[in-house]
Design an enzyme around this catalytic site. Sequence first.
Site, PDB file in Angstrom:
ATOM      1  N   ARG A 189     -22.939   8.427  15.998  1.00 39.30           N
ATOM      2  CA  ARG A 189     -22.511   8.596  14.611  1.00 39.30           C
ATOM      3  C   ARG A 189     -21.146   7.948  14.426  1.00 39.30           C
ATOM      4  O   ARG A 189     -20.294   8.012  15.313  1.00 39.30           O
ATOM      5  CB  ARG A 189     -22.409  10.078  14.241  1.00 39.30           C
ATOM      6  CG  ARG A 189     -23.730  10.810  14.272  1.00 39.30           C
ATOM      7  CD  ARG A 189     -24.650  10.372  13.130  1.00 39.30           C
ATOM      8  NE  ARG A 189     -25.872  11.159  13.081  1.00 39.30           N
ATOM      9  CZ  ARG A 189     -27.006  10.814  13.695  1.00 39.30           C
ATOM     10  NH1 ARG A 189     -27.070   9.694  14.395  1.00 39.30           N
ATOM     11  NH2 ARG A 189     -28.075  11.589  13.593  1.00 39.30           N
ATOM     12  N   GLY A 195      -4.971   0.503  10.356  1.00 31.39           N
ATOM     13  CA  GLY A 195      -3.952  -0.085  11.241  1.00 31.39           C
ATOM     14  C   GLY A 195      -3.837  -1.597  11.122  1.00 31.39           C
ATOM     15  O   GLY A 195      -3.041  -2.222  11.805  1.00 31.39           O
ATOM     16  N   ARG A 196      -4.713  -2.188  10.299  1.00 28.50           N
ATOM     17  CA  ARG A 196      -4.722  -3.634  10.115  1.00 28.50           C
ATOM     18  C   ARG A 196      -4.885  -4.364  11.448  1.00 28.50           C
ATOM     19  O   ARG A 196      -5.808  -4.073  12.171  1.00 28.50           O
ATOM     20  CB  ARG A 196      -3.443  -4.070   9.394  1.00 28.50           C
ATOM     21  CG  ARG A 196      -3.716  -4.673   8.070  1.00 28.50           C
ATOM     22  CD  ARG A 196      -2.534  -5.079   7.269  1.00 28.50           C
ATOM     23  NE  ARG A 196      -1.263  -5.126   7.941  1.00 28.50           N
ATOM     24  CZ  ARG A 196      -0.261  -5.893   7.590  1.00 28.50           C
ATOM     25  NH1 ARG A 196      -0.399  -6.726   6.587  1.00 28.50           N
ATOM     26  NH2 ARG A 196       0.888  -5.856   8.219  1.00 28.50           N
ATOM     27  N   ASP A 213       5.655  -5.518   5.819  1.00 32.19           N
ATOM     28  CA  ASP A 213       6.092  -6.875   6.173  1.00 32.19           C
ATOM     29  C   ASP A 213       5.974  -7.855   5.008  1.00 32.19           C
ATOM     30  O   ASP A 213       6.870  -8.681   4.799  1.00 32.19           O
ATOM     31  CB  ASP A 213       5.348  -7.388   7.410  1.00 32.19           C
ATOM     32  CG  ASP A 213       3.839  -7.414   7.215  1.00 32.19           C
ATOM     33  OD1 ASP A 213       3.346  -6.756   6.287  1.00 32.19           O
ATOM     34  OD2 ASP A 213       3.160  -8.099   7.993  1.00 32.19           O
ATOM     35  N   GLY A 222       0.827  -1.210   0.000  1.00 32.71           N
ATOM     36  CA  GLY A 222       0.000   0.000   0.000  1.00 32.71           C
ATOM     37  C   GLY A 222       0.858   1.255   0.000  1.00 32.71           C
ATOM     38  O   GLY A 222       1.951   1.254   0.556  1.00 32.71           O
ATOM     39  N   ASP A 230       0.792   1.839   9.363  1.00 31.09           N
ATOM     40  CA  ASP A 230       0.345   1.046  10.506  1.00 31.09           C
ATOM     41  C   ASP A 230       1.383   0.986  11.629  1.00 31.09           C
ATOM     42  O   ASP A 230       1.043   0.625  12.756  1.00 31.09           O
ATOM     43  CB  ASP A 230       0.027  -0.396  10.072  1.00 31.09           C
ATOM     44  CG  ASP A 230      -1.008  -0.448   8.962  1.00 31.09           C
ATOM     45  OD1 ASP A 230      -1.796   0.497   8.844  1.00 31.09           O
ATOM     46  OD2 ASP A 230      -1.018  -1.441   8.202  1.00 31.09           O
ATOM     47  N   ARG A 233      -0.613  -6.682  -5.291  1.00 31.19           N
ATOM     48  CA  ARG A 233      -0.692  -8.111  -5.618  1.00 31.19           C
ATOM     49  C   ARG A 233       0.518  -8.649  -6.372  1.00 31.19           C
ATOM     50  O   ARG A 233       0.539  -9.795  -6.788  1.00 31.19           O
ATOM     51  CB  ARG A 233      -1.952  -8.367  -6.453  1.00 31.19           C
ATOM     52  CG  ARG A 233      -3.191  -8.152  -5.639  1.00 31.19           C
ATOM     53  CD  ARG A 233      -4.417  -8.456  -6.435  1.00 31.19           C
ATOM     54  NE  ARG A 233      -4.759  -7.362  -7.332  1.00 31.19           N
ATOM     55  CZ  ARG A 233      -5.831  -7.346  -8.103  1.00 31.19           C
ATOM     56  NH1 ARG A 233      -6.650  -8.361  -8.117  1.00 31.19           N
ATOM     57  NH2 ARG A 233      -6.079  -6.321  -8.870  1.00 31.19           N
ATOM     58  N   ARG A 242     -23.609  13.858  21.292  1.00 32.84           N
ATOM     59  CA  ARG A 242     -23.640  12.533  20.652  1.00 32.84           C
ATOM     60  C   ARG A 242     -22.432  11.672  21.043  1.00 32.84           C
ATOM     61  O   ARG A 242     -21.412  12.192  21.508  1.00 32.84           O
ATOM     62  CB  ARG A 242     -23.596  12.686  19.128  1.00 32.84           C
ATOM     63  CG  ARG A 242     -24.901  13.167  18.553  1.00 32.84           C
ATOM     64  CD  ARG A 242     -24.768  13.436  17.070  1.00 32.84           C
ATOM     65  NE  ARG A 242     -26.082  13.652  16.469  1.00 32.84           N
ATOM     66  CZ  ARG A 242     -26.283  14.245  15.308  1.00 32.84           C
ATOM     67  NH1 ARG A 242     -25.260  14.710  14.607  1.00 32.84           N
ATOM     68  NH2 ARG A 242     -27.492  14.374  14.835  1.00 32.84           N
ATOM     69  N   GLU A 263      -9.475  -0.425  13.093  1.00 31.07           N
ATOM     70  CA  GLU A 263     -10.272  -1.280  12.203  1.00 31.07           C
ATOM     71  C   GLU A 263     -10.185  -2.767  12.573  1.00 31.07           C
ATOM     72  O   GLU A 263     -11.100  -3.535  12.301  1.00 31.07           O
ATOM     73  CB  GLU A 263      -9.849  -1.086  10.737  1.00 31.07           C
ATOM     74  CG  GLU A 263      -8.404  -1.468  10.460  1.00 31.07           C
ATOM     75  CD  GLU A 263      -7.982  -1.259   9.007  1.00 31.07           C
ATOM     76  OE1 GLU A 263      -8.819  -0.863   8.184  1.00 31.07           O
ATOM     77  OE2 GLU A 263      -6.789  -1.500   8.714  1.00 31.07           O
ATOM     78  N   THR A 306       5.028   1.893   6.324  1.00 36.88           N
ATOM     79  CA  THR A 306       3.605   1.625   6.510  1.00 36.88           C
ATOM     80  C   THR A 306       3.010   2.627   7.486  1.00 36.88           C
ATOM     81  O   THR A 306       3.639   2.973   8.495  1.00 36.88           O
ATOM     82  CB  THR A 306       3.271   0.197   7.026  1.00 36.88           C
ATOM     83  OG1 THR A 306       1.890   0.164   7.417  1.00 36.88           O
ATOM     84  CG2 THR A 306       4.100  -0.235   8.209  1.00 36.88           C
ATOM     85  N   ASP A 363       3.607  -1.195  12.164  1.00 33.10           N
ATOM     86  CA  ASP A 363       3.543  -2.534  12.765  1.00 33.10           C
ATOM     87  C   ASP A 363       4.701  -3.433  12.349  1.00 33.10           C
ATOM     88  O   ASP A 363       4.596  -4.656  12.442  1.00 33.10           O
ATOM     89  CB  ASP A 363       2.196  -3.192  12.410  1.00 33.10           C
ATOM     90  CG  ASP A 363       2.021  -3.404  10.915  1.00 33.10           C
ATOM     91  OD1 ASP A 363       2.850  -2.893  10.135  1.00 33.10           O
ATOM     92  OD2 ASP A 363       1.050  -4.071  10.519  1.00 33.10           O
TER      93      ASP A 363
HETATM   94  O1  F6P Z   1      -1.257  -1.405   5.605  1.00 29.56           O
HETATM   95  C1  F6P Z   1      -1.741  -0.136   5.291  1.00 29.56           C
HETATM   96  C2  F6P Z   1      -3.250  -0.157   5.172  1.00 29.56           C
HETATM   97  O2  F6P Z   1      -3.693   1.155   4.899  1.00 29.56           O
HETATM   98  C3  F6P Z   1      -3.982  -0.724   6.374  1.00 29.56           C
HETATM   99  O3  F6P Z   1      -4.067   0.163   7.459  1.00 29.56           O
HETATM  100  C4  F6P Z   1      -5.311  -1.102   5.777  1.00 29.56           C
HETATM  101  O4  F6P Z   1      -5.924  -2.138   6.486  1.00 29.56           O
HETATM  102  C5  F6P Z   1      -4.922  -1.564   4.386  1.00 29.56           C
HETATM  103  O5  F6P Z   1      -3.654  -0.999   4.105  1.00 29.56           O
HETATM  104  C6  F6P Z   1      -5.897  -1.180   3.315  1.00 29.56           C
HETATM  105  O6  F6P Z   1      -5.504  -1.773   2.130  1.00 29.56           O
HETATM  106  P1  F6P Z   1      -6.067  -1.365   0.698  1.00 29.56           P
HETATM  107  O7  F6P Z   1      -5.374  -0.096   0.282  1.00 29.56           O
HETATM  108  O8  F6P Z   1      -5.718  -2.521  -0.161  1.00 29.56           O
HETATM  109  O9  F6P Z   1      -7.540  -1.146   0.844  1.00 29.56           O
END
Ligand code: F6P
Length: 370
Positions: free
Chosen positions: A271, A176-177, A109, A10, A133, A73, A168, A227, A131, A135
């Site tokens: 919301r 963040g995966r 990774d 990504g 994330d 991919r 609200r 997420e 990344t 991570d």
């Molecule tokens: O690893 C970076 C990230 O943005 C994650 O936080 C997220 O879950 C994922 O990539 C989203 O992937 P895509 O761009 O394929 O929707």
Amino acid sequence: MRIGVLTGGGDCPGLNAVIRAVAKSLMVQCGAEVIGFEEGFLGLIERRYRKLDYRDVSGILAQGGTILGTHNRANPFNYYLEGGADVSDRVLGLYKELGLDAIVVIGGDGTMSMAYRMQQMGVNIVGVPKTIDNDLMETDRTFGFDTAVAIASEAIDRLQTTGQSHGRIMIVETMGRYTGWIALHAGIAGGADVILLPEFPYDLEEVARVCREREGRQRFTIIAVAEGATAKDGEMVVRERDESSPDPLRLGGIGNLLREQLKPLVDSEIRTTILGHVQRGGTPTAFDRVLSTNFGCFAASLIAKKQFGRMVALKDNHMTSVPLIDVADKTRLVPENSFMVTSAAAVGVSFGVSPEGFEIANLGSSIPLE
Ligand code: F6P
């Protein structure tokens, strides 16, 4: 010297700053020729590359995205365009044909795992940790994370004023995966009342209790949810599956599920805002521009010293490097004993779990911040 560079997985703010730093350092200090491969490993598989000259990498420091393009991919060991075939020998062939001395692979990774396997086949690789994330194992920071946190905390600031006006419960879902780094940092920076991380499955009753308590006083509640977060005994919310991707799961939607779970338990309106890819777009923060520049320059220094099969890392405020194998396919989680979690709990943040174990009186005299 002839060096390749690619960006995989990504995209992320700071990719161009790394490309610029790698290319300029190598061109100026080593007289190297730099070849950019397009769309990650796809460029190596499909022979899509171009020579980068100094002007190509000038003026891109603050530019979001990647001038080389990237691809989720493009896995040479499981190539989606050829039914999952192993086409790594094609990559090795092109590497030799172009007379490359090494390739700088900028990725997360999954990309590091491919890079490690290519290194095993004889391709000299230097990795750079990317990344939003944050991570990746063996580095205190990945570039892109600071920008994502800045965007998410600004969003929380904005949700706070509208949430306060209406009384609200405002749920904000971060990326963040499988880890909660973005939600944790942005939640603290934005003054969230509840932060829900994949690392600590939440107790719905505890989250509802905090909201009800605030209904009687402040009237509004901010919940930052990663997420990948799940309720106790719950499952991650998967938005879609992409079987041709090295990581087929696309997460997203826990914010909506949490709203439905909370509805019967609270009086306020709720919301949900899902921040999504806005966290990955646009210009990098000053911190990420500096980190990316340092990472890129250090990657070039590893090449100059012929230290291959390693990923650049930031550890305890030192630029260093670690073997690719130590990073490939691994995930750095938010540890329970991190000081950040304790300090957030101490100022009243609920992690949706019992607050026991976060007592400041039990802290040692020196403890890891994260
Ligand atoms: O690893 C970076 C990230 O943005 C994650 O936080 C997220 O879950 C994922 O990539 C989203 O992937 P895509 O761009 O394929 O929707």
